[in-house]
Design an enzyme around this catalytic site. Structure first.
Site, PDB file in Angstrom:
ATOM      1  N   GLU A 159      -3.949  49.117  25.542  1.00  0.00           N
ATOM      2  CA  GLU A 159      -3.419  47.755  25.417  1.00  0.00           C
ATOM      3  C   GLU A 159      -4.439  46.643  25.732  1.00  0.00           C
ATOM      4  O   GLU A 159      -4.154  45.714  26.482  1.00  0.00           O
ATOM      5  CB  GLU A 159      -2.189  47.575  26.329  1.00  0.00           C
ATOM      6  CG  GLU A 159      -1.078  48.568  26.020  1.00  0.00           C
ATOM      7  CD  GLU A 159       0.167  48.361  26.886  1.00  0.00           C
ATOM      8  OE1 GLU A 159       0.166  47.483  27.762  1.00  0.00           O
ATOM      9  OE2 GLU A 159       1.142  49.089  26.674  1.00  0.00           O
ATOM     10  N   GLU A 267       3.803  57.601  22.407  1.00  0.00           N
ATOM     11  CA  GLU A 267       4.848  57.303  23.404  1.00  0.00           C
ATOM     12  C   GLU A 267       6.183  57.099  22.698  1.00  0.00           C
ATOM     13  O   GLU A 267       6.903  56.131  22.963  1.00  0.00           O
ATOM     14  CB  GLU A 267       4.470  56.042  24.203  1.00  0.00           C
ATOM     15  CG  GLU A 267       3.114  56.133  24.867  1.00  0.00           C
ATOM     16  CD  GLU A 267       2.748  54.903  25.698  1.00  0.00           C
ATOM     17  OE1 GLU A 267       3.610  54.079  26.019  1.00  0.00           O
ATOM     18  OE2 GLU A 267       1.547  54.790  26.019  1.00  0.00           O
TER      19      GLU A 267
HETATM   20  C1  XIL Z   1       5.398  52.994  31.710  1.00  0.00           C
HETATM   21  C2  XIL Z   1       6.188  54.082  32.408  1.00  0.00           C
HETATM   22  O1  XIL Z   1       7.098  54.661  31.501  1.00  0.00           O
HETATM   23  C3  XIL Z   1       6.927  53.499  33.560  1.00  0.00           C
HETATM   24  O2  XIL Z   1       7.613  54.521  34.273  1.00  0.00           O
HETATM   25  C4  XIL Z   1       5.910  52.808  34.479  1.00  0.00           C
HETATM   26  O3  XIL Z   1       6.506  52.222  35.522  1.00  0.00           O
HETATM   27  C5  XIL Z   1       5.159  51.736  33.709  1.00  0.00           C
HETATM   28  O4  XIL Z   1       4.526  52.347  32.630  1.00  0.00           O
HETATM   29  N1  XIL Z   1       2.925  51.525  27.566  1.00  0.00           N
HETATM   30  C6  XIL Z   1       2.186  52.499  28.169  1.00  0.00           C
HETATM   31  C7  XIL Z   1       2.806  53.336  29.212  1.00  0.00           C
HETATM   32  O5  XIL Z   1       1.048  52.756  27.766  1.00  0.00           O
HETATM   33  O6  XIL Z   1       1.886  53.736  30.187  1.00  0.00           O
HETATM   34  C8  XIL Z   1       3.963  52.652  29.848  1.00  0.00           C
HETATM   35  O7  XIL Z   1       4.599  53.566  30.726  1.00  0.00           O
HETATM   36  C9  XIL Z   1       4.921  52.131  28.812  1.00  0.00           C
HETATM   37  C10 XIL Z   1       4.256  51.128  27.936  1.00  0.00           C
END
Ligand code: XIL
Length: 355
Positions: A159, A267
């Site tokens: 990101e 994800e």
């Molecule tokens: C999120 C997790 O799911 C949560 O449990 C944590 O608190 C914050 O991070 N993009 C990403 C992930 O790359 O690492 C994130 O994961 C969600 C958004």
């Protein structure tokens, strides 16, 4: 070794030993395997997990039957690993990697640098920029080097690009202290630490936000042209059953694969109730998940083989999803298994794609 760590490792070892015995791992070669997301796919299917899941026999059985890749949902990020400036803490990650290795499951590392998981001592660092950069260099090389040959791939930077079309890079502490070329530096350090590990740039909203995708593709083209190591792009794919459109998903994906880069749907979760109109899971919502996930898995199967890296769901069970706690949305059912570890209708539907 601390006593508590020893006990945790022993506990994990005993669970795994038991799971191996029961599931017949190490059995005869002509054993016929049940079709499953682990056995059937031509490309790996995985989930984000947490270390604490490995204390639970139901998770272990499910992962060993239904997964061929895992990511850590939180524990491989910088803030949990490098909270103490005096030492990188490898205890938890070691346990996850040990579990995966014993279970013959690939580990995808997530994520070396992310603006949102920065330890406070790094976020507020007040030494020189050169010192800051050497701390980050050591961190990246130490972590990647430690798991050389055991972690298959890393989200090197997560990101980094802003959502708006104007200013291209998010103004993270890494950009402020290491300069606009910090992404390139980190990719080069990761490659130095492990010549074979696959290196990904990962981001969200890459399908719907065309300007973000353009910036990422421009960076990848520049890297490829100048020989900066990069193997693929991760599309997070936090999507809904009806958004973004299928055509947009196809065209964004093609922008990556046409360059010969790997693509990771890294994800995946699918909001089946984005307007929160339903208050319980029902047949219509289940069908939405079936339709959307079979579209995604079919599309992925059609990609050139060398560009396929796999699809990772952002959690195993609906009630583990970050959409429930982080986004405080109790009426979402975005994943493949229900709260009781039972496969939802989308599981056999996806398995059929691989048959
Ligand atoms: C999120 C997790 O799911 C949560 O449990 C944590 O608190 C914050 O991070 N993009 C990403 C992930 O790359 O690492 C994130 O994961 C969600 C958004």
């Amino acid at each position: 070794m601390k006593y508590t760590k020893l006990v945790a490792q022993l506990f994990l070892f005993l669970i795994l030993l038991n799971a191996c015995k029961d599931s017949g791992t190490g059995g005869t070669e002509d054993e016929v395997l049940e079709p499953s997301l682990r056995n059937s796919p031509t490309y790996p299917v995985g989930y984000a997990i947490q270390r604490q899941h490995l204390n639970n026999r139901s998770y272990i059985d499910l992962l060993r039957e239904q997964s061929s890749s895992i990511s850590a949902e939180y524990e491989m990020k910088m803030s949990p690993m490098y909270n103490d400036p005096n030492a990188i803490n490898y205890d938890v990650v070691d346990e996850i990697v040990d579990f995966a290795e014993l279970s013959e499951i690939r580990v995808h590392g997530h994520a070396l640098l992310w603006h949102s998981a920065v330890p406070s001592w790094i976020q507020n660092y007040n030494g020189t920029d050169a010192e800051f950069e050497s701390i980050i260099e050591n961190y990246v090389k130490d972590v990647v080097g430690r798991y050389k040959g055991r972690i298959a791939s890393w989200d090197v930077v997560n990101e980094a690009f802003d959502d708006g079309a104007g200013n291209p890079l998010r103004n993270s502490v890494f950009r402020q202290k290491m300069g606009d070329d910090y992404i390139e530096k980190v990719f080069r350090w990761a490659r130095e630490a492990d010549p074979d590990v696959l290196l990904f740039y990962n981001d969200y909203n890459m399908v719907a936000n065309g300007s973000k995708l353009e910036k990422v593709i421009a960076m990848a083209d520049d890297f490829l042209e100048r020989g900066v190591p990069i193997d693929g792009i991760g599309f997070q794919m936090h999507i809904s059953y009806d958004w973004p459109s299928e055509t947009d998903i196809i065209s964004a994906t093609n922008k990556v694969t046409s360059r010969g880069l790997k693509i990771h749907y890294s994800e995946l979760d699918i909001r089946v109730n984005p307007n929160a109109t339903a208050t319980s899971y029902n047949a219509e919502l289940a069908q939405r998940l079936v339709n959307r996930s079979t579209f995604i898995f079919n599309l992925y199967k059609s990609l050139p083989e060398e560009t396929q890296f796999g699809i990772t769901w952002w959690g195993v069970k609906d009630n583990d999803s970050w959409l429930r706690d982080f986004w405080e949305n109790p009426n979402e059912w975005p994943l493949l298994f229900n709260d009781d570890f039972e496969p939802k209708d989308a599981v056999p539907a996806i398995i059929d794609i691989f048959e």
